[in-house]
Design a protein around this motif. Sequence first.
Motif, short mmCIF file in Angstrom:
data_model
loop_
_atom_site.label_atom_id
_atom_site.label_comp_id
_atom_site.label_asym_id
_atom_site.label_seq_id
_atom_site.Cartn_x
_atom_site.Cartn_y
_atom_site.Cartn_z
N MET A 187 37.19 82.68 103.14
CA MET A 187 35.77 82.34 103.20
C MET A 187 35.23 82.53 104.61
O MET A 187 35.64 81.86 105.56
N GLU A 189 31.62 83.28 107.03
CA GLU A 189 30.17 83.10 107.07
C GLU A 189 29.55 84.15 107.98
O GLU A 189 29.79 84.17 109.18
N SER A 193 27.84 87.70 103.77
CA SER A 193 27.80 86.71 102.70
C SER A 193 26.40 86.61 102.10
O SER A 193 26.25 86.46 100.88
N TYR A 208 28.09 77.45 101.80
CA TYR A 208 28.60 77.45 103.17
C TYR A 208 28.29 76.20 103.98
O TYR A 208 29.00 75.91 104.95
N ALA A 211 31.17 73.80 105.12
CA ALA A 211 32.48 74.38 104.79
C ALA A 211 33.31 74.72 106.02
O ALA A 211 34.51 74.90 105.93
N ALA A 213 33.40 77.47 107.70
CA ALA A 213 34.01 78.74 107.30
C ALA A 213 34.43 79.56 108.52
O ALA A 213 34.08 79.27 109.67
N PRO A 242 39.87 79.51 106.31
CA PRO A 242 39.51 78.28 107.02
C PRO A 242 40.32 77.13 106.44
O PRO A 242 40.79 77.20 105.30
N GLN A 245 39.64 75.72 102.97
CA GLN A 245 39.90 76.52 101.78
C GLN A 245 41.40 76.58 101.50
O GLN A 245 42.21 76.59 102.42
#
Length: 255
Positions: A187, A189, A193, A208, A211, A213, A242, A245
Amino acid sequence: MTTQQKPVVLITGATAGFGLATAKKFAANGYPLIITGRREERLKALSDELSPLVAVYYAVLDVRSSDDVTEFTKNLPERFQQVAILVNNAGLALGAEPADQAKLSDWHTMIDTNVTGLVNVTHSLLPTLKAQKSSTIINLASIAGNWPYPGSHVYGASKAFVAQFSRNLRSDFAGTGVRVTSLEPGMAESEFSLVRFNGDQEKYNQIYNGANAIQPEDIADIIFWITEQPAHLNINSLEVMPTSQAWDNFKIVKQ
């Protein structure tokens, strides 16, 4: 090592996201750059920003056109002809709907860019890369090529191609100075995206926000680290996520 002694780096898709951050990272460390993309105003602005640091050559390039790629490679200025680091970054994801709701045109665009475009650039530069004492190819794949998830369909398949193509290149060039890495971010950013959601900022924010990211600068740091490894080492593949995740369990949908 002086700027003149450092190898030439070519980055595709340098106008945003990973490519932009990677160009800035290499420039900050004195590497001469070739930057390509489809938005000339962004390329010129980036070239103007980085030129005080290093030699920069930019070219508007649609990697999907093999003729354009061949012409571009053939006409590189002498100062930039000995490319030793290739960052195949140009790529995109379009749509996150189930396969039966996806646009066929989006599928074709992803294949044309993520697969055909990467193949075009790599094939065109292989003779140059092989001629160097040591060279590095970094192909931007994705965890989507390793792990299936709803809405990934052609995007994930195209990135699986990138990962396997990288491994096959390594097999062809074992024992030579050509190194090949498949870099597989999770993931992340960036503008990439937002493009996937057709500019829908609300949908982007839902995914996001909070998150923490991967950021483009994180990937740029990793790419730079790969190229800085001793010439006798090859990073075959590198998957990075990240900490927010992780792999999800296989789900069962009861009917």
